[in-house]
Write a protein that holds these residues in place. Structure first.
Motif, mmCIF file in Angstrom:
data_model
loop_
_atom_site.group_PDB
_atom_site.id
_atom_site.type_symbol
_atom_site.label_atom_id
_atom_site.label_comp_id
_atom_site.label_asym_id
_atom_site.label_seq_id
_atom_site.Cartn_x
_atom_site.Cartn_y
_atom_site.Cartn_z
ATOM 1 N N ALA A 41 -54.579 40.948 -36.590
ATOM 2 C CA ALA A 41 -53.467 40.995 -37.540
ATOM 3 C C ALA A 41 -53.998 40.514 -38.878
ATOM 4 C CB ALA A 41 -52.322 40.121 -37.072
ATOM 5 N N CYS A 42 -53.496 41.130 -39.963
ATOM 6 C CA CYS A 42 -53.977 40.801 -41.302
ATOM 7 C C CYS A 42 -52.813 40.434 -42.213
ATOM 8 C CB CYS A 42 -54.721 41.999 -41.907
ATOM 9 S SG CYS A 42 -56.027 42.647 -40.860
ATOM 10 N N GLY A 43 -53.070 39.523 -43.158
ATOM 11 C CA GLY A 43 -52.056 39.096 -44.107
ATOM 12 C C GLY A 43 -51.755 40.168 -45.147
ATOM 13 N N TYR A 44 -50.672 39.969 -45.882
ATOM 14 C CA TYR A 44 -50.182 40.881 -46.918
ATOM 15 C C TYR A 44 -49.852 42.263 -46.358
ATOM 16 C CZ TYR A 44 -51.472 37.474 -50.492
ATOM 17 O OH TYR A 44 -51.562 36.346 -51.259
ATOM 18 N N GLY A 45 -49.498 42.333 -45.078
ATOM 19 C CA GLY A 45 -49.079 43.600 -44.475
ATOM 20 C C GLY A 45 -50.195 44.619 -44.325
ATOM 21 N N CYS A 46 -51.415 44.155 -44.343
ATOM 22 C CA CYS A 46 -52.554 45.067 -44.183
ATOM 23 C C CYS A 46 -52.623 45.518 -42.722
ATOM 24 C CB CYS A 46 -53.856 44.358 -44.581
ATOM 25 S SG CYS A 46 -55.325 45.355 -44.270
ATOM 26 N N GLY A 47 -52.613 46.797 -42.493
ATOM 27 C CA GLY A 47 -52.694 47.326 -41.133
ATOM 28 C C GLY A 47 -54.012 48.018 -40.844
ATOM 29 N N LEU A 48 -54.969 47.829 -41.724
ATOM 30 C CA LEU A 48 -56.267 48.491 -41.567
ATOM 31 C C LEU A 48 -57.310 47.449 -41.178
ATOM 32 C CD1 LEU A 48 -57.786 51.158 -41.875
ATOM 33 C CD2 LEU A 48 -58.159 50.587 -44.266
ATOM 34 N N TRP A 49 -57.751 47.500 -39.934
ATOM 35 C CA TRP A 49 -58.741 46.533 -39.458
ATOM 36 C C TRP A 49 -59.642 47.181 -38.424
ATOM 37 C CZ3 TRP A 49 -58.157 45.906 -34.235
ATOM 38 C CH2 TRP A 49 -56.900 46.134 -33.686
ATOM 39 N N ASP A 50 -60.758 46.522 -38.149
ATOM 40 C CA ASP A 50 -61.657 46.970 -37.095
ATOM 41 C C ASP A 50 -62.225 45.752 -36.392
ATOM 42 O OD1 ASP A 50 -64.554 46.397 -38.141
ATOM 43 O OD2 ASP A 50 -63.521 47.335 -39.832
ATOM 44 N N VAL A 51 -62.812 45.988 -35.240
ATOM 45 C CA VAL A 51 -63.436 44.920 -34.454
ATOM 46 C C VAL A 51 -64.943 45.086 -34.566
ATOM 47 C CG1 VAL A 51 -63.720 43.943 -32.144
ATOM 48 C CG2 VAL A 51 -61.493 44.833 -32.860
ATOM 49 N N GLN A 52 -65.614 43.999 -34.940
ATOM 50 C CA GLN A 52 -67.066 44.009 -35.093
ATOM 51 C C GLN A 52 -67.704 43.196 -33.976
ATOM 52 O OE1 GLN A 52 -67.662 42.491 -39.069
ATOM 53 N NE2 GLN A 52 -67.021 44.412 -40.017
ATOM 54 N N LEU A 53 -68.679 43.791 -33.311
ATOM 55 C CA LEU A 53 -69.440 43.140 -32.232
ATOM 56 C C LEU A 53 -68.549 42.580 -31.117
ATOM 57 C CD1 LEU A 53 -71.995 41.215 -34.466
ATOM 58 C CD2 LEU A 53 -72.346 43.408 -33.308
ATOM 59 N N GLU A 54 -67.382 43.173 -30.897
ATOM 60 C CA GLU A 54 -66.434 42.822 -29.837
ATOM 61 C C GLU A 54 -65.835 41.422 -29.962
ATOM 62 O OE1 GLU A 54 -68.091 43.534 -25.970
ATOM 63 O OE2 GLU A 54 -68.604 45.596 -26.433
ATOM 64 N N THR A 55 -66.227 40.660 -31.007
ATOM 65 C CA THR A 55 -65.760 39.276 -31.108
ATOM 66 C C THR A 55 -65.140 38.923 -32.457
ATOM 67 O OG1 THR A 55 -67.936 38.526 -31.829
ATOM 68 C CG2 THR A 55 -67.479 38.426 -29.460
ATOM 69 N N THR A 56 -65.176 39.831 -33.423
ATOM 70 C CA THR A 56 -64.711 39.504 -34.770
ATOM 71 C C THR A 56 -63.750 40.559 -35.297
ATOM 72 O OG1 THR A 56 -66.806 38.392 -35.229
ATOM 73 C CG2 THR A 56 -65.465 38.995 -37.125
ATOM 74 N N CYS A 57 -62.613 40.099 -35.814
ATOM 75 C CA CYS A 57 -61.665 40.984 -36.496
ATOM 76 C C CYS A 57 -62.032 41.051 -37.970
ATOM 77 C CB CYS A 57 -60.240 40.443 -36.378
ATOM 78 S SG CYS A 57 -59.506 40.693 -34.765
ATOM 79 N N HIS A 58 -62.026 42.252 -38.511
ATOM 80 C CA HIS A 58 -62.354 42.473 -39.916
ATOM 81 C C HIS A 58 -61.211 43.247 -40.564
ATOM 82 C CE1 HIS A 58 -64.390 45.177 -43.015
ATOM 83 N NE2 HIS A 58 -64.377 43.974 -43.554
ATOM 84 N N CYS A 59 -60.481 42.602 -41.474
ATOM 85 C CA CYS A 59 -59.410 43.283 -42.198
ATOM 86 C C CYS A 59 -60.016 44.045 -43.364
ATOM 87 C CB CYS A 59 -58.374 42.268 -42.686
ATOM 88 S SG CYS A 59 -57.452 41.534 -41.328
#
Length: 111
Positions: free
Chosen positions: A77-95
């Motif tokens: 989940a990302c702040g400011y209503g950002c719905g664009l994210w990906d998962v890096q190396l199966e352990t990190t969320c990247h907005c």
């Protein structure tokens, strides 16, 4: 219509009920058994070793949020209503939005 014709009209449906009825019951019982056998073979039987899913949320400032060692990201989940994210190396969320004040990673593992 004579009395013998009326008698035949009454007897024919009665004879049809006697013979096919027993065959139908037999067919129904066979089909019921087959269906039950198939359903029983599909039933889930858990292994003797049962595991539980344990989850926690990790909130961080900025565009990245990482899970603790041994846990994997199951959602972000990302702040400011950002719905664009990906998962890096199966352990990190990247907005991926240009302006994000926080990022939360939902982290889980089997215990």
């Amino acid at each position: 219509m004579g009395p013998s014709s009326c008698l035949l009209l009454i007897l024919i449906p009665l004879l049809q009920l006697i013979n096919p009825g027993s065959t139908q019951c037999s067919l129904d019982s066979v089909m019921d058994k087959k269906i039950k056998d198939v359903l029983n073979s599909l039933e889930y039987s858990p292994s003797p070793i049962s595991k539980k899913l344990s989850c926690a949320s990790v909130k961080s400032q900025g565009r990245l949020s990482s899970c603790p060692a041994g846990m994997a990201v199951t959602g972000c989940a990302c702040g400011y209503g950002c719905g664009l994210w990906d998962v890096q190396l199966e352990t990190t969320c990247h907005c991926q939005c240009s302006v994000v004040d926080w990022t939360t990673a939902r982290c889980c593992h089997l215990t």
